[in-house]
Design an enzyme around this catalytic site. Structure first.
Site, short mmCIF file in Angstrom:
data_model
loop_
_atom_site.label_atom_id
_atom_site.label_comp_id
_atom_site.label_asym_id
_atom_site.label_seq_id
_atom_site.Cartn_x
_atom_site.Cartn_y
_atom_site.Cartn_z
N HIS A 1 5.47 -7.15 -4.78
CA HIS A 1 5.07 -5.74 -4.91
C HIS A 1 4.75 -5.46 -6.36
CE1 HIS A 1 7.44 -5.81 -1.15
NE2 HIS A 1 6.59 -4.89 -0.75
N GLU B 1 -4.84 -7.86 7.33
CA GLU B 1 -5.73 -7.63 6.19
C GLU B 1 -7.08 -8.31 6.37
OE1 GLU B 1 -2.57 -8.57 6.00
OE2 GLU B 1 -1.66 -6.73 5.22
#
Ligand code: TPP
Lengths: 381, 433
Positions: A185, A115
């Site tokens: 999540h 990322e």
């Protein structure tokens, strides 16, 4: 292109998304099960935003609306690139499906799994004049990129005295609760970014707005962090205009006008707040003004101020933990501007100050019932 | 598949450059801090050349393998020579893992658990490496290493309890399925954010060395995870601080839909070890349990005896979907999967090895499968009937002691639940003790 007021001819539909199907093609990453307390029995009428002169429409869910926006960007801007982890085959949420076939692997591609790399690469791409549409697979995984986004993207223009910028840069990332995402999540990290001058932070609530806000974000001259409510990727369906349109950043939407209390939220929480407002109307005969902030930074303080001056009462609700959440910022700004108009203390109905807990999700979330109770408390103050 | 072309059959760790060239830093079990000559000697280790030549990759690190698909070990001395009972235990555990994965995958598709990840095709990695370690060795896992936990004593019951998020889940139902962790078997709790466990493992191993323990830390990760910045941080810390860490990369060729050739170029993950970081490295055939065992055993020795980090790259293949949220037919062919399932099957190899010795019959396979099936089914039935952890556990363990805001929020929640007892599934949760 700003919206007019709430036109309620067309409605946003939430499809039933309770069952995990056996059909492999309907798999989505951790989005399949949604159970809202008191949810499915109460139909939620959520008015669709009217786009002036929009032309032809097509039924789309939220991920298709996102896909459509990126399709338009790639078509209208030949320097635009879409990239991130697993983006090439369509992305784990299917947002970039077919785009590689249409525009080629030079412009729509997988990156290595990193990322901070995605963010730094995106900044460089934008600084050199291309348009970067970068995907971070889950908002929970944006933190390795935090340094690049907060220290680099956000300060790029300022530190160069306005010589350089990476404004043609958008980070898209799915955020929020889905019923079974657990710690990593489910998170809503907007307030970490909203405290960063130089960034814009956008969170859409409906397919129509997701498309218009994403197009505006991509074309905005500042780096934008765009959090998509993954709960709604499949379940929210609207008649979305297929043409090119933008929805101005920094402007809230009055989803429903009302006179007794102002209820403010964004993203997937809007559906919950609409449910609470309907409950307040049915059970208590209250008229709630419902505002979708849409842009978290810079946020539309005038819109909320005007509303609170009218209603005298304010509740802000988000999934992220209460302490230090964006509701705190709104609360204090409104208190500064509306002190003498307030009939009751401003309340925050938020996630608790804990990590996001899988099996306790139903208890953790600021659901419609908690919001309804807060409305009652405010009215009875 | 190319990468499996070069095979080697000796456990040979490609030596790190620092061991070869850095004369002043002899590897010892103590912490090396020699200030005097390091900087002066720094340049001495390079040869000088007047050739204007850019170096490119010339030699790939070979794949260490000792057992073929027929179960033959070559050279015979590479056979770790476990007893019949020991080999049976290993094979049964591979089969148990595989059978359990099959059932739990289906159970997820039926909506009885919310998520699952299988380890199909990677069974030899789990059991081969776990068998080479000591329980004192700390484990940091990624998520596709259930067999390692099982080998250390984590039961089917415990696995199923975690997947059902019931009150017997050691993690109190707070994390998604397959995020196991257990103090008893010295496995740190799994976390979804990738690669974060690597630098943590380096710190843990450093602490073991600091405290004079005869132990090391092993950290498992995928070749995809190795692209994260934390991989670099961990390798570089381990090398410079000489932390006795075993980096165990499961190179299963896919990171969700991203094939390894889009993940890295050059000589894979192993290629980074010796020249990049000065870490002794081996590439092994991850579907050969003896190769994995021998390599891990040697790696442990080097870590514990010499106090140094080691890198193992185990070449294998992710036979199953990434997870129950994934449909891999969207990005890879059935032929590819079948090649690995049929031609490179890790369980088949060990079974052949046993059949040759008359230690096993095909019928026994069926017995194990059916007994594991009923074990998993029964565990599942029990686990599903159990209560979820008490609602108050939502607020514990954020800190050692709940802070005032948490106590306040807990009281608020309980007041709220009194108003709407029927709107929340309160009776599915355990009573507060
Ligand atoms: C920081 C971070 N980014 C992205 C993800 C989403 N994600 C989960 S698993 C995965 C692929 C990992 O592949 P690999 O490391 O090769 O392991 P494998 O699943 O193949 O065993 C991705 C991208 C994540 N969990 N954490």
């Amino acid at each position: 292109m700003m919206l007019s007021k709430n036109l309620t001819q067309s409605l946003l539909r939430y499809t039933s998304n309770g069952a995990i199907t056996k059909n492999a093609s309907s798999r989505g990453f951790h989005t399949s099960k949604v159970l809202l307390a008191g949810g499915p029995s109460t139909p939620i009428n959520y008015p669709s935003l009217e786009i002036p002169n929009a032309g032809e429409t097509q039924k789309m869910n939220l991920f298709q609306a996102i896909n459509n926006a990126m399709d338009i960007s790639l078509r209208t801007d030949e320097k635009a690139c879409v990239f991130g982890e697993d983006v090439g085959f369509g992305g784990v949420f299917r947002c970039s499906v077919d785009l590689r076939n249409k525009y080629g692997a030079k412009r729509v591609f997988n990156t290595p799994l990193c990322e901070q790399g995605i963010a730094g690469f995106a900044i460089g791409l934008a600084a050199q004049g291309a348009t970067a549409i970068a995907e971070i697979q889950f908002a929970d995984y944006i933190f390795p990129a935090f340094d690049q986004i907060v220290n680099e993207a956000a300060k790029y223009r300022y530190r160069s005295g306005g010589q350089f910028d990476c404004g043609s840069l958008t980070f898209r990332s799915p955020y929020g609760a889905v019923g079974h995402g657990g710690h990593y999540h489910s998170q809503s990290p907007e307030s970490y970014f909203a405290q960063t001058p130089g960034l814009k932070v956008v969170m859409p609530a409906t397919p129509i707005e997701a498309k218009g806000l994403l197009l505006a974000s991509i074309r905005d001259k500042n780096p934008v962090v765009f959090f998509e409510p993954k709960l709604l990727y499949r379940s929210a369906v609207e008649d979305v205009p297929i043409g090119d349109y933008e929805i101005e950043l920094g402007r809230a939407r009055i989803v429903q006008e009302g006179s007794d209390l102002t209820l403010v939220g964004w993203g997937a929480q809007m559906k919950v707040l609409m449910q609470a407002a309907q409950m307040a109307k049915e059970k208590l005969g209250l008229s709630i003004e419902l505002i979708d902030l849409r842009t978290i930074l810079p946020w539309d303080v005038e819109c909320v101020e005007k509303s609170v001056k009218k209603t005298g009462r304010l509740i802000i609700s988000h999934e992220a933990p209460k302490t230090g959440g964006w509701a705190a910022e709104i609360s204090s700004a409104i208190q500064e501007r509306c002190f003498l108009h307030l009939e009751s203390p401003i309340q925050r109905v938020c996630g608790y100050d804990t990590p996001f807990p899988l099996i306790f999700e139903k208890f953790y979330l600021p659901d419609h019932l908690k919001n309804f109770e807060a409305i009652k408390k405010s009215i009875n103050y | 598949m190319n990468s499996l072309r070069h095979f080697a059959s000796k456990v040979r760790f490609t030596p790190s450059t620092s061991t070869l060239l850095n004369r002043s830093f002899k590897p010892t079990t103590s912490f090396n801090r020699n200030f005097s000559s390091a900087v002066v000697e720094e340049d001495d280790k390079y040869e000088v050349t007047n050739q204007l030549e850019f170096q490119t990759l010339k030699h790939y690190i070979p794949v260490y393998t000792v057992m073929n698909q027929e179960g033959e070990v070559n050279p015979p001395s590479a056979d770790p020579n476990f007893s019949k009972d020991e080999v049976t235990k290993m094979y049964k555990m591979m089969l148990t893992l595989n059978t359990m994965d099959n059932i739990l995958y289906d159970v997820q598709r039926q909506g009885r658990i919310s998520f699952y990840m299988t380890s199909f095709g990677e069974e030899a990695i789990h059991i081969g490496s776990a068998a080479a370690l000591d329980l004192k060795d700390t484990v940091f896992a990624q998520y596709r290493e259930s067999g390692v936990l099982m080998w250390r004593g984590f039961s089917i019951e415990q696995i199923v309890n975690q997947c059902c998020s019931n009150e017997f889940d050691l993690g109190k139902g707070r994390q998604m399925p397959v995020h196991y962790g257990s103090k008893e078997i010295n496995v740190q709790t799994i976390s979804s954010p990738l690669t974060t466990q690597l630098p943590q493992a380096v710190g843990a191993a450093y602490a073991q060395k600091l405290m004079g323990e005869k132990a090391c830390t092993i950290v498992y990760f995928g070749e995809g995870a190795a692209s994260e910045g934390d991989f670099h941080a961990a390798m570089n810390f381990a090398a410079t601080l000489q932390s006795p860490t075993i980096f165990f990369c499961r190179n299963n060729k896919w990171a969700i839909s991203t094939p390894s050739h889009e993940q890295y170029r050059g000589d894979g993950i192993a290629g980074r070890g010796p020249n990049g970081y000065g870490i002794a490295t081996i590439r092994v055939d991850g579907n050969d349990i003896w190769a994995v065992y021998n390599a891990t055993k040697k790696a442990r020795e080097m870590a514990v005896e010499q106090g140094q980090p080691v890198l193992i790259e185990a070449m294998t293949y992710r036979v199953g979907h990434h997870s129950t949220s994934d449909d891999s037919s969207r990005y890879r062919t059935l032929e590819e999967i079948n090649f690995w399932k049929e031609k490179r099957n890790p369980m088949h190899r060990l079974r052949q090895y046993m059949l040759k010795r008359n230690w096993w019959t095909e019928d026994q396979d069926k017995e194990v499968v059916s007994s594991v099936r009923s074990q998993v089914r029964e565990s599942l039935m029990r686990a599903e009937k159990q209560k979820k952890p008490a609602i108050s556990e939502l607020f514990t363990d954020v800190y050692d002691v709940p802070t005032k805001n948490l106590l306040e929020q807990k009281a608020e929640l309980f007041e709220h639940l009194k108003l709407y007892p029927d709107e929340y599934p309160i009776d599915q949760y355990a009573q507060d003790k």
